[in-house]
Design a protein around this motif. Structure first.
Motif, PDB file in Angstrom:
ATOM      1  N   SER A 282       0.821  -1.208   0.000  1.00 27.13           N
ATOM      2  CA  SER A 282       0.000   0.000   0.000  1.00 27.13           C
ATOM      3  C   SER A 282       0.855   1.259   0.000  1.00 27.13           C
ATOM      4  CB  SER A 282      -0.926  -0.007   1.217  1.00 27.13           C
ATOM      5  OG  SER A 282      -1.882  -1.048   1.113  1.00 27.13           O
ATOM      6  N   ASP A 283       1.955   1.267   0.775  1.00 25.01           N
ATOM      7  CA  ASP A 283       2.835   2.431   0.830  1.00 25.01           C
ATOM      8  C   ASP A 283       3.384   2.765  -0.554  1.00 25.01           C
ATOM      9  OD1 ASP A 283       3.127   0.343   2.970  1.00 25.01           O
ATOM     10  OD2 ASP A 283       3.839   2.058   4.134  1.00 25.01           O
TER      11      ASP A 283
ATOM     12  N   GLN B 250      -1.496  -0.922   9.399  1.00 22.48           N
ATOM     13  CA  GLN B 250      -2.140   0.121  10.200  1.00 22.48           C
ATOM     14  C   GLN B 250      -3.587   0.337   9.766  1.00 22.48           C
ATOM     15  OE1 GLN B 250       0.092   3.570  11.832  1.00 22.48           O
ATOM     16  NE2 GLN B 250       1.492   3.182  10.145  1.00 22.48           N
ATOM     17  N   SER B 251      -3.810   0.274   8.454  1.00 23.08           N
ATOM     18  CA  SER B 251      -5.157   0.460   7.928  1.00 23.08           C
ATOM     19  C   SER B 251      -6.089  -0.651   8.394  1.00 23.08           C
ATOM     20  CB  SER B 251      -5.117   0.492   6.392  1.00 23.08           C
ATOM     21  OG  SER B 251      -6.409   0.463   5.837  1.00 23.08           O
TER      22      SER B 251
ATOM     23  N   ASN C 208       1.638  -7.775   8.314  1.00 24.44           N
ATOM     24  CA  ASN C 208       1.970  -7.749   6.894  1.00 24.44           C
ATOM     25  C   ASN C 208       3.003  -8.840   6.634  1.00 24.44           C
ATOM     26  OD1 ASN C 208       4.171  -6.528   8.179  1.00 24.44           O
ATOM     27  ND2 ASN C 208       4.667  -5.305   6.370  1.00 24.44           N
TER      28      ASN C 208
ATOM     29  N   SER D 113     -11.069  -3.297  -0.096  1.00 20.57           N
ATOM     30  CA  SER D 113     -10.344  -2.456   0.857  1.00 20.57           C
ATOM     31  C   SER D 113     -10.351  -3.086   2.243  1.00 20.57           C
ATOM     32  CB  SER D 113     -10.964  -1.055   0.924  1.00 20.57           C
ATOM     33  OG  SER D 113     -12.147  -1.074   1.686  1.00 20.57           O
ATOM     34  N   ASP D 114      -9.497  -2.572   3.104  1.00 19.18           N
ATOM     35  CA  ASP D 114      -9.432  -3.056   4.487  1.00 19.18           C
ATOM     36  C   ASP D 114     -10.734  -2.793   5.235  1.00 19.18           C
ATOM     37  OD1 ASP D 114      -6.805  -3.952   4.218  1.00 19.18           O
ATOM     38  OD2 ASP D 114      -5.991  -1.962   4.663  1.00 19.18           O
TER      39      ASP D 114
ATOM     40  N   SER E  79      -2.994  -3.733  -3.139  1.00 17.31           N
ATOM     41  CA  SER E  79      -3.053  -2.712  -2.089  1.00 17.31           C
ATOM     42  C   SER E  79      -4.472  -2.527  -1.562  1.00 17.31           C
ATOM     43  CB  SER E  79      -2.529  -1.386  -2.631  1.00 17.31           C
ATOM     44  OG  SER E  79      -1.212  -1.531  -3.127  1.00 17.31           O
TER      45      SER E  79
ATOM     46  N   THR F 258      -5.202  -0.648   1.561  1.00 17.70           N
ATOM     47  CA  THR F 258      -5.371   0.422   2.533  1.00 17.70           C
ATOM     48  C   THR F 258      -6.552   1.320   2.172  1.00 17.70           C
ATOM     49  OG1 THR F 258      -4.342   2.367   3.543  1.00 17.70           O
ATOM     50  CG2 THR F 258      -3.688   1.862   1.297  1.00 17.70           C
TER      51      THR F 258
ATOM     52  N   ALA G 224       1.592   0.669   5.998  1.00 13.21           N
ATOM     53  CA  ALA G 224       0.319   1.355   5.767  1.00 13.21           C
ATOM     54  C   ALA G 224      -0.827   0.354   5.718  1.00 13.21           C
ATOM     55  CB  ALA G 224       0.378   2.160   4.471  1.00 13.21           C
ATOM     56  N   TYR G 225      -0.582  -0.805   5.099  1.00 15.23           N
ATOM     57  CA  TYR G 225      -1.606  -1.843   5.042  1.00 15.23           C
ATOM     58  C   TYR G 225      -1.978  -2.315   6.442  1.00 15.23           C
ATOM     59  CZ  TYR G 225      -2.968  -6.761   5.281  1.00 15.23           C
ATOM     60  OH  TYR G 225      -3.566  -7.949   5.641  1.00 15.23           O
TER      61      TYR G 225
ATOM     62  N   LYS H 228      -6.705   4.365   2.502  1.00 19.93           N
ATOM     63  CA  LYS H 228      -6.216   5.630   1.960  1.00 19.93           C
ATOM     64  C   LYS H 228      -6.321   5.694   0.440  1.00 19.93           C
ATOM     65  CE  LYS H 228      -2.922   6.647   5.693  1.00 19.93           C
ATOM     66  NZ  LYS H 228      -1.482   6.875   6.016  1.00 19.93           N
TER      67      LYS H 228
END
Length: 468
Positions: free
Chosen positions: A196-197, A269-270, A319, A236-237, A218, A220, A266-267, A222
């Protein structure tokens, strides 16, 4: 750490070090003909030109160093012919290579490109993390190659040429590659990126350059509404977290959870944030969060704390980079607390290292090969690659099919974007049609799978689709 908990942790560390090296191509069986070597290292000083190929160079070292002399020699001869623009010879050599070892997606893409030669075609690119995650890269390339082959066999269609790029899952490298692809006028869309980042970093470039990118990986939140040129074929998450929370509350009747995540991803955390919110909205709570990437992380201490807090559920938002730490949690938990997790836990390593301690764990994944028994994709992929594929192959296949259909409608960069967002857009996918919401998210649900007895991997347990 108590002496009781030290021994399982030490044994697990040994297993994680030496017991997983033979995993090979994840879901594909050894009969496929190519053995994956050791994990490659990233090479930040490699030029962008050396990271891009339509067949004139090999990027996947696992194929170039395969334990199959006939394959290696034929593929290398094909690459030399492609570099010399001798497409007939390249076609013959790549065909010879694939006859010797069919599970070689980079070679399959190069063969498809060689067939086209100098004929009129449309070009897309695929960005994969070959240096940092060769397994994941091969999974994506299988999906792209299969979709390309299917599309190019339609006589009425202008064939699809694929450019492979290696971004090493590095945000800076991905931005450099994205800038290069934006400057290549023939490229009408991109399949990628991976983490995702990395997708977020490259996405800024694609939005500014007006080039569509569809990520098959990806998840996330975001990325939702990130820009009108950014799409994805993986849920999405938000979708995954709510499915897991719903299962925990309604099926397991468990409302008190702790979460394990990676603060550097990012993944991760999301997924963690969405799960915390979903549990709270359902009347439950997350009593503690543990950072798997912390230098002082202790699986034993974390599990003991969860037990003291009378938690009922352990949620693994790990992850790929922190999967080993998550599996330490699985082992030390000893099936005392229920386990749920995200799609990065959906790996053969989980079955091999987690073993019987992983039984009963429920994961949210985008796709499972037995999730839709009416779909032709599982049978076709087995025939093509000689074994089962996983969700990354399916979502990469879906992304490629979507791009191909959009390009057929309007073969310009702006036209592709308009086609993907049209209300009537649909492309045949691995299990269901591919359609996109205005946010760029795919209109699709999630598949829950459970670790249960099974024979597919030879470990006695398997990931089994869960209907509830």
């Amino acid at each position: 750490m108590s002496q009781k908990n030290e021994m399982p942790a030490l044994v697990l560390a040994l297993l994680l070090t030496v017991g997983v090296l033979g995993a090979g191509f994840w879901w594909l069986m050894p009969k496929a003909g190519i053995k994956l070597g050791s994990q490659l290292t990233t090479q930040e000083n490699t030029s962008v030109d050396d990271r891009i190929s339509q067949g004139e160079r090999s990027l996947v070292q696992a194929e170039s160093k395969a334990d199959n002399p006939v394959f290696v020699q034929a593929k290398q001869a094909g690459i030399q012919a492609m570099a010399a623009k001798q497409y007939g010879e390249a076609t013959a050599q790549f065909q010879l290579a694939l006859q010797s070892a069919r599970n070689a997606p980079e070679t399959a893409i190069y063969l498809n490109n060689a067939y086209i030669g100098t004929k009129r075609s449309h070009t897309i690119a695929v960005a994969v993390p070959i240096g940092s995650d060769p397994n994941g890269s091969l999974e994506i390339l299988r999906g792209v190659a299969q979709a390309q082959l299917e599309f190019n066999t339609i006589r009425q269609a202008i064939p699809l040429k694929v450019v492979i790029t290696n971004d090493d899952n590095n945000p800076n490298t991905a931005q450099q590659i994205a800038n290069t692809l934006v400057e290549m006028p023939d490229v009408l869309g991109v399949i990628g990126h991976y983490a995702s980042d990395v997708t977020l970093a490259a996405g800024n470039v694609y939005n500014a350059g007006g080039l569509v990118s569809i990520s098959p990986i990806s998840s996330t939140v975001k990325l939702s509404g990130f820009g009108k040129y950014i799409f994805r074929t993986v849920p999405s998450d938000y979708v995954a977290a709510r499915a897991l929370a719903d299962y925990a509350i309604k099926r397991l009747q468990q409302k008190k959870a702790v979460v394990f995540f990676n603060s550097q991803s990012a993944y991760s955390q999301s997924l963690k944030a969405e799960f915390v919110t979903a549990i709270a909205l359902s009347g439950g709570q997350v009593s503690a969060e543990f950072d798997l990437s912390a230098p002082n992380f202790s699986a034993a201490q974390a599990v003991n704390q969860a037990l003291k807090q009378e938690a009922q559920l352990l949620m693994l938002a790990a992850n790929t980079g922190t999967l080993d730490q998550a599996l330490q949690v699985v082992q030390i938990n000893q099936r005392r607390l229920s386990l749920v997790g995200g799609d990065d836990v959906y790996a053969p390593k989980t079955l091999e290292v987690g073993g019987r301690q992983a039984e009963g764990m429920v994961l949210a994944v985008p796709w499972h090969i037995d999730g839709n028994l009416k779909s032709a994709f599982p049978r076709q992929s087995r025939q093509l690659w000689g074994g089962d594929v996983n969700w990354r192959t399916a979502t990469a296949y879906d992304a490629t099919k979507a791009l191909a259909v959009a390009i057929a409608r309007n073969p310009t960069r702006s036209g592709v974007q308009q086609a993907l967002t049209a209300p009537d857009f649909a492309a045949a996918g691995a299990s269901e049609p591919v359609r996109f919401l205005p946010s760029g998210d795919r209109s699709v649900g999630i598949q829950l799978v459970k670790v249960a007895p099974g024979k597919r991997f030879g470990s006695g347990i398997d990931f089994v689709p869960l209907a509830w």
